[in-house]
Design a protein around this motif. Structure first.
Motif, PDB file in Angstrom:
ATOM      1  N   ALA A 122       0.765  -1.144  -0.123  1.00 24.11           N
ATOM      2  CA  ALA A 122       0.063  -0.053   0.034  1.00 24.11           C
ATOM      3  C   ALA A 122       0.930   1.047   0.060  1.00 24.11           C
ATOM      4  N   SER A 123       0.660   2.193  -0.750  1.00 21.15           N
ATOM      5  CA  SER A 123       1.549   3.443  -0.893  1.00 21.15           C
ATOM      6  C   SER A 123       0.431   4.663  -0.940  1.00 21.15           C
ATOM      7  N   ASP A 124       0.570   5.593  -0.182  1.00 23.21           N
ATOM      8  CA  ASP A 124      -0.133   6.693   0.127  1.00 23.21           C
ATOM      9  C   ASP A 124      -1.642   6.606  -0.088  1.00 23.21           C
ATOM     10  N   VAL A 125      -2.156   5.629   0.824  1.00 20.78           N
ATOM     11  CA  VAL A 125      -3.682   5.444   0.784  1.00 20.78           C
ATOM     12  C   VAL A 125      -4.497   6.148   1.705  1.00 20.78           C
ATOM     13  N   ILE A 126      -3.785   7.029   2.588  1.00 21.95           N
ATOM     14  CA  ILE A 126      -4.437   7.755   3.639  1.00 21.95           C
ATOM     15  C   ILE A 126      -4.186   9.162   3.353  1.00 21.95           C
ATOM     16  N   TRP A 127      -5.305  10.101   3.097  1.00 21.71           N
ATOM     17  CA  TRP A 127      -4.925  11.484   2.998  1.00 21.71           C
ATOM     18  C   TRP A 127      -6.016  12.003   3.580  1.00 21.71           C
ATOM     19  N   VAL A 128      -7.167  11.411   3.940  1.00 30.71           N
ATOM     20  CA  VAL A 128      -8.122  12.084   4.893  1.00 30.71           C
ATOM     21  C   VAL A 128      -8.488  10.974   6.015  1.00 30.71           C
ATOM     22  N   ASP A 129      -8.748  11.492   7.379  1.00 30.52           N
ATOM     23  CA  ASP A 129      -9.011  10.608   8.373  1.00 30.52           C
ATOM     24  C   ASP A 129     -10.160   9.534   8.000  1.00 30.52           C
ATOM     25  N   TYR A 130     -11.230   9.948   7.457  1.00 34.36           N
ATOM     26  CA  TYR A 130     -12.496   8.925   7.332  1.00 34.36           C
ATOM     27  C   TYR A 130     -12.096   7.745   6.457  1.00 34.36           C
ATOM     28  N   LEU A 131     -10.789   7.789   5.848  1.00 33.49           N
ATOM     29  CA  LEU A 131     -10.467   6.524   5.126  1.00 33.49           C
ATOM     30  C   LEU A 131      -9.953   5.399   6.020  1.00 33.49           C
ATOM     31  N   VAL A 132      -9.333   5.657   7.374  1.00 31.68           N
ATOM     32  CA  VAL A 132      -8.502   4.855   8.057  1.00 31.68           C
ATOM     33  C   VAL A 132      -9.412   3.816   8.583  1.00 31.68           C
ATOM     34  N   PRO A 133     -10.679   3.913   9.121  1.00 33.60           N
ATOM     35  CA  PRO A 133     -11.043   2.520   9.773  1.00 33.60           C
ATOM     36  C   PRO A 133     -11.485   1.585   8.532  1.00 33.60           C
ATOM     37  N   PHE A 187      -2.101   4.404  13.169  1.00 32.70           N
ATOM     38  CA  PHE A 187      -1.072   3.529  13.934  1.00 32.70           C
ATOM     39  C   PHE A 187      -1.932   3.247  15.183  1.00 32.70           C
ATOM     40  N   GLU A 188      -2.682   3.716  16.121  1.00 29.51           N
ATOM     41  CA  GLU A 188      -3.352   3.187  17.157  1.00 29.51           C
ATOM     42  C   GLU A 188      -4.256   2.238  16.718  1.00 29.51           C
ATOM     43  N   SER A 189      -4.893   2.379  15.420  1.00 25.27           N
ATOM     44  CA  SER A 189      -5.964   1.335  15.068  1.00 25.27           C
ATOM     45  C   SER A 189      -5.234  -0.034  14.672  1.00 25.27           C
ATOM     46  N   LEU A 190      -4.093   0.127  13.990  1.00 24.69           N
ATOM     47  CA  LEU A 190      -3.284  -0.975  13.582  1.00 24.69           C
ATOM     48  C   LEU A 190      -2.556  -1.747  15.162  1.00 24.69           C
ATOM     49  N   ASP A 191      -2.524  -0.921  15.939  1.00 21.03           N
ATOM     50  CA  ASP A 191      -2.131  -1.676  17.282  1.00 21.03           C
ATOM     51  C   ASP A 191      -3.166  -2.163  17.912  1.00 21.03           C
ATOM     52  N   GLN A 192      -4.323  -1.678  17.850  1.00 19.38           N
ATOM     53  CA  GLN A 192      -5.554  -2.306  18.605  1.00 19.38           C
ATOM     54  C   GLN A 192      -5.811  -3.701  18.043  1.00 19.38           C
ATOM     55  N   LEU A 193      -5.277  -4.010  16.725  1.00 20.49           N
ATOM     56  CA  LEU A 193      -5.402  -5.440  16.012  1.00 20.49           C
ATOM     57  C   LEU A 193      -4.230  -6.373  16.869  1.00 20.49           C
ATOM     58  N   ILE A 224       8.126  10.916   3.930  1.00 21.74           N
ATOM     59  CA  ILE A 224       7.564   9.501   3.636  1.00 21.74           C
ATOM     60  C   ILE A 224       8.409   8.448   4.178  1.00 21.74           C
ATOM     61  N   ALA A 225       7.761   7.366   4.977  1.00 20.64           N
ATOM     62  CA  ALA A 225       8.258   6.318   5.647  1.00 20.64           C
ATOM     63  C   ALA A 225       7.790   5.035   5.060  1.00 20.64           C
ATOM     64  N   ILE A 226       8.525   4.085   5.066  1.00 14.66           N
ATOM     65  CA  ILE A 226       7.810   2.527   4.825  1.00 14.66           C
ATOM     66  C   ILE A 226       7.723   1.598   5.944  1.00 14.66           C
ATOM     67  N   TRP A 227       6.673   1.452   6.210  1.00 10.52           N
ATOM     68  CA  TRP A 227       6.519   0.374   7.400  1.00 10.52           C
ATOM     69  C   TRP A 227       5.995  -0.860   7.272  1.00 10.52           C
ATOM     70  N   LYS A 228       6.783  -1.647   7.940  1.00  7.12           N
ATOM     71  CA  LYS A 228       6.421  -3.259   8.004  1.00  7.12           C
ATOM     72  C   LYS A 228       5.680  -3.498   8.976  1.00  7.12           C
ATOM     73  N   VAL A 229       4.344  -4.162   8.678  1.00  6.20           N
ATOM     74  CA  VAL A 229       3.359  -4.518   9.499  1.00  6.20           C
ATOM     75  C   VAL A 229       3.186  -5.910   9.466  1.00  6.20           C
ATOM     76  N   TRP A 230       3.173  -6.931  10.626  1.00 11.27           N
ATOM     77  CA  TRP A 230       2.907  -8.128  10.536  1.00 11.27           C
ATOM     78  C   TRP A 230       2.047  -8.457  11.919  1.00 11.27           C
ATOM     79  N   LYS A 231       1.675  -9.559  11.488  1.00 11.50           N
ATOM     80  CA  LYS A 231       0.949 -10.276  12.933  1.00 11.50           C
ATOM     81  C   LYS A 231       1.786 -11.615  13.388  1.00 11.50           C
ATOM     82  N   GLU A 232       1.856 -11.583  14.700  1.00  8.41           N
ATOM     83  CA  GLU A 232       2.665 -12.546  15.122  1.00  8.41           C
ATOM     84  C   GLU A 232       1.842 -13.893  15.495  1.00  8.41           C
TER      85      GLU A 232
END
Length: 232
Positions: A122-133, A187-193, A224-232
């Motif tokens: 995913a690249s630059d998929v968030i530019w407005v808050d309502y897309l996050v959920p 990032f808080e939404s991702l952390d909650q998962l 711009i940063a690249i984040w690696k996100v994974w499920k343990e």
């Protein structure tokens, strides 16, 4: 005029650099790109050029024809590269099509079980808050995170046994900082998962980290940063 986002160029270059660092890194991988309108599929096309077995380009319905043209113009075709509509706010039918139709028939036979997906891009998929959920819920579906785990916000293991769950893909997210509020919400939404995440080094300083690389400064942007996100 078609849009080519800076994040797409940065993530595409990172993928190329990672492949150069670990020869054949993308070979036989199955990847899915999440997009939210007006992109040109640069990240997906990079994955295909680097040898990915299956590349699924997704976007809203109105963007699909442009993506299909891009696939043809770059000389790719199904089944290696396929384009399908995926609306994050109404995704159940689209995800069923991806799991049961697109990913059910591998391009190369294998005698061992294969993950449905290896990477979500995913690249630059968030530019407005309502897309996050909607984005986070789509990521949760693609990572096979149970409804119970999402609702509880805890990091415990799902009740379904680990051996019976599909292997969870890794998310590579090229993210452009625009506001502290968007940062916090995403990032808080991702952390909650219960997901793990790390910011990938692109300046070559963390040589011991397998995901870190050295990229020319013209491909490194301070916002711009690249984040690696994974499920343990």
């Amino acid at each position: 005029m078609p849009n080519v986002y800076h994040c797409s160029i940065v993530l595409g270059k990172y993928m190329e650099t990672l492949s150069n660092k670990t020869h054949g890194f993308w070979t036989d991988k199955r990847v899915l790109e999440l997009a939210s309108g007006a992109g040109q599929g640069i990240v997906s096309l990079s994955a295909a050029a680097l040898g990915a077995e299956r590349v699924i380009m997704t976007d809203i319905d109105s963007a699909v024809p442009a993506l299909q043209r891009g696939v043809r113009l770059n000389g790719f075709e199904a089944p290696q590269v396929q384009v399908t509509a995926l609306d994050w706010t109404s995704r159940s039918q689209a995800l069923s099509h991806i799991w049961n139709d697109i990913l059910s028939n591998p391009t190369t036979p294998s005698s061992t079980p294969r993950p449905q997906l290896d990477y979500i891009l995913a690249s630059d998929v968030i530019w407005v808050d309502y897309l996050v959920p909607a984005l986070v819920e789509t990521i949760a579906d693609l990572m096979h995170i149970s409804k119970e785990r999402r609702d509880s916000g805890t990091h415990h293991q799902d009740e379904q046994s680990i051996t019976s769950r599909p292997q969870s893909p890794v998310l590579l997210l090229a993210y452009q900082f625009r506001s502290t509020r968007s940062d916090q919400l995403l990032f808080e939404s991702l952390d909650q998962l219960g997901l793990q995440r790390t910011k990938i080094s692109l300046d070559g300083e963390n040589v011991d980290e397998p995901d870190s690389v050295y990229m020319d400064s013209k491909f490194r942007k301070p916002n711009i940063a690249i984040w690696k996100v994974w499920k343990e």
